[in-house]
Design a protein around this motif. Structure first.
Motif, PDB file in Angstrom:
ATOM      1  N   ASP A  85       0.819  -1.218   0.000  1.00 28.99           N
ATOM      2  CA  ASP A  85       0.000   0.000   0.000  1.00 28.99           C
ATOM      3  C   ASP A  85       0.852   1.267   0.000  1.00 28.99           C
ATOM      4  O   ASP A  85       0.350   2.348  -0.245  1.00 28.99           O
ATOM      5  N   VAL A  86       2.139   1.116   0.263  1.00 29.76           N
ATOM      6  CA  VAL A  86       3.038   2.268   0.286  1.00 29.76           C
ATOM      7  C   VAL A  86       3.248   2.824  -1.123  1.00 29.76           C
ATOM      8  O   VAL A  86       3.449   4.020  -1.298  1.00 29.76           O
ATOM      9  N   MET A  87       3.190   1.941  -2.136  1.00 27.88           N
ATOM     10  CA  MET A  87       3.371   2.369  -3.525  1.00 27.88           C
ATOM     11  C   MET A  87       2.223   3.297  -3.902  1.00 27.88           C
ATOM     12  O   MET A  87       1.054   2.939  -3.748  1.00 27.88           O
ATOM     13  N   SER A  88       2.559   4.470  -4.375  1.00 29.95           N
ATOM     14  CA  SER A  88       1.505   5.422  -4.757  1.00 29.95           C
ATOM     15  C   SER A  88       0.734   4.873  -5.959  1.00 29.95           C
ATOM     16  O   SER A  88       1.284   4.134  -6.791  1.00 29.95           O
ATOM     17  N   SER A  89      -0.528   5.241  -6.048  1.00 34.06           N
ATOM     18  CA  SER A  89      -1.342   4.763  -7.167  1.00 34.06           C
ATOM     19  C   SER A  89      -0.780   5.278  -8.492  1.00 34.06           C
ATOM     20  O   SER A  89      -0.842   4.586  -9.509  1.00 34.06           O
ATOM     21  N   GLY A  90      -0.187   6.468  -8.479  1.00 38.39           N
ATOM     22  CA  GLY A  90       0.422   7.008  -9.692  1.00 38.39           C
ATOM     23  C   GLY A  90       1.588   6.156 -10.167  1.00 38.39           C
ATOM     24  O   GLY A  90       1.716   5.869 -11.362  1.00 38.39           O
ATOM     25  N   GLN A  91       2.446   5.738  -9.231  1.00 36.84           N
ATOM     26  CA  GLN A  91       3.581   4.878  -9.595  1.00 36.84           C
ATOM     27  C   GLN A  91       3.078   3.522 -10.091  1.00 36.84           C
ATOM     28  O   GLN A  91       3.589   3.007 -11.079  1.00 36.84           O
ATOM     29  N   ALA A  92       2.097   2.961  -9.405  1.00 35.01           N
ATOM     30  CA  ALA A  92       1.561   1.664  -9.809  1.00 35.01           C
ATOM     31  C   ALA A  92       0.945   1.746 -11.205  1.00 35.01           C
ATOM     32  O   ALA A  92       1.147   0.854 -12.030  1.00 35.01           O
TER      33      ALA A  92
ATOM     34  N   ILE B  98       3.690   0.663 -18.417  1.00 32.78           N
ATOM     35  CA  ILE B  98       4.918   0.149 -19.022  1.00 32.78           C
ATOM     36  C   ILE B  98       4.751  -1.333 -19.324  1.00 32.78           C
ATOM     37  O   ILE B  98       5.100  -1.799 -20.410  1.00 32.78           O
ATOM     38  N   MET B  99       4.210  -2.071 -18.361  1.00 32.46           N
ATOM     39  CA  MET B  99       4.018  -3.504 -18.557  1.00 32.46           C
ATOM     40  C   MET B  99       3.012  -3.796 -19.667  1.00 32.46           C
ATOM     41  O   MET B  99       3.142  -4.784 -20.384  1.00 32.46           O
ATOM     42  N   SER B 100       2.017  -2.925 -19.831  1.00 32.93           N
ATOM     43  CA  SER B 100       1.009  -3.171 -20.861  1.00 32.93           C
ATOM     44  C   SER B 100       1.537  -2.916 -22.263  1.00 32.93           C
ATOM     45  O   SER B 100       0.937  -3.360 -23.244  1.00 32.93           O
ATOM     46  N   ASP B 101       2.655  -2.207 -22.367  1.00 31.41           N
ATOM     47  CA  ASP B 101       3.280  -1.996 -23.671  1.00 31.41           C
ATOM     48  C   ASP B 101       3.958  -3.259 -24.197  1.00 31.41           C
ATOM     49  O   ASP B 101       4.299  -3.345 -25.367  1.00 31.41           O
TER      50      ASP B 101
ATOM     51  N   GLY C  45       4.167 -12.491 -23.940  1.00 32.30           N
ATOM     52  CA  GLY C  45       5.522 -12.389 -23.426  1.00 32.30           C
ATOM     53  C   GLY C  45       5.538 -12.061 -21.934  1.00 32.30           C
ATOM     54  O   GLY C  45       6.338 -12.617 -21.179  1.00 32.30           O
ATOM     55  N   THR C  46       4.641 -11.172 -21.531  1.00 32.02           N
ATOM     56  CA  THR C  46       4.553 -10.807 -20.121  1.00 32.02           C
ATOM     57  C   THR C  46       4.129 -12.012 -19.285  1.00 32.02           C
ATOM     58  O   THR C  46       4.702 -12.277 -18.223  1.00 32.02           O
ATOM     59  N   ARG C  47       3.127 -12.750 -19.750  1.00 31.57           N
ATOM     60  CA  ARG C  47       2.673 -13.945 -19.020  1.00 31.57           C
ATOM     61  C   ARG C  47       3.795 -14.967 -18.901  1.00 31.57           C
ATOM     62  O   ARG C  47       4.018 -15.545 -17.836  1.00 31.57           O
ATOM     63  N   THR C  48       4.512 -15.196 -19.996  1.00 29.55           N
ATOM     64  CA  THR C  48       5.607 -16.166 -19.987  1.00 29.55           C
ATOM     65  C   THR C  48       6.694 -15.740 -19.010  1.00 29.55           C
ATOM     66  O   THR C  48       7.185 -16.552 -18.218  1.00 29.55           O
TER      67      THR C  48
END
Length: 112
Positions: free
Chosen positions: A7-14, A20-23, A28-31
């Motif tokens: 919960d420490v991670m800000s919603s903006g950072q998440a 970035i991950m969705s790009d 490939g991400t799943r693998t």
């Protein structure tokens, strides 16, 4: 990915990291995520006398602090630092605490 951040991670950072991950192509991400989750390299860890810092977030659900404690027991010159309230991405969640932990470890090595 549930449990990746505390919960420490800000919603903006998440959201930024999710973007970035969705790009990356979903297959490939799943693998990659599956390979990381199922990988056990504990047999390849050198059990020598090398100063080693193990940093774990107290609330890490991806690689629980028990993993760090197990590695710590098997590495004779290791230091285990469990960062309170932080998750798997503790270096992103609280960079100042992470940096202070690493710098303190390095200063101790230098002084020793």
């Amino acid at each position: 990915m549930h449990g990746l951040f505390s919960d420490v991670m800000s919603s903006g950072q998440a959201e930024e990291l999710a973007g970035i991950m969705s790009d990356i192509r979903p297959a490939g991400t799943r693998t990659m995520a599956r390979a990381l989750a199922e990988c056990d390299l504990s047999h390849s860890v050198q059990h020598g006398a090398v100063p080693t810092l193990l940093v774990h977030g107290e609330r890490d659900e991806r690689s629980s602090p028990s993993v760090g404690r197990e590695l710590h027991r098997s590495l004779p010159q290791s230091t285990l630092s469990v960062l309170p309230g932080l998750g798997h991405e503790c270096h992103l969640e609280d960079p100042a605490v992470f940096e202070s932990t690493v710098r303190g470890f390095l200063r101790a090595i230098d002084a020793g």
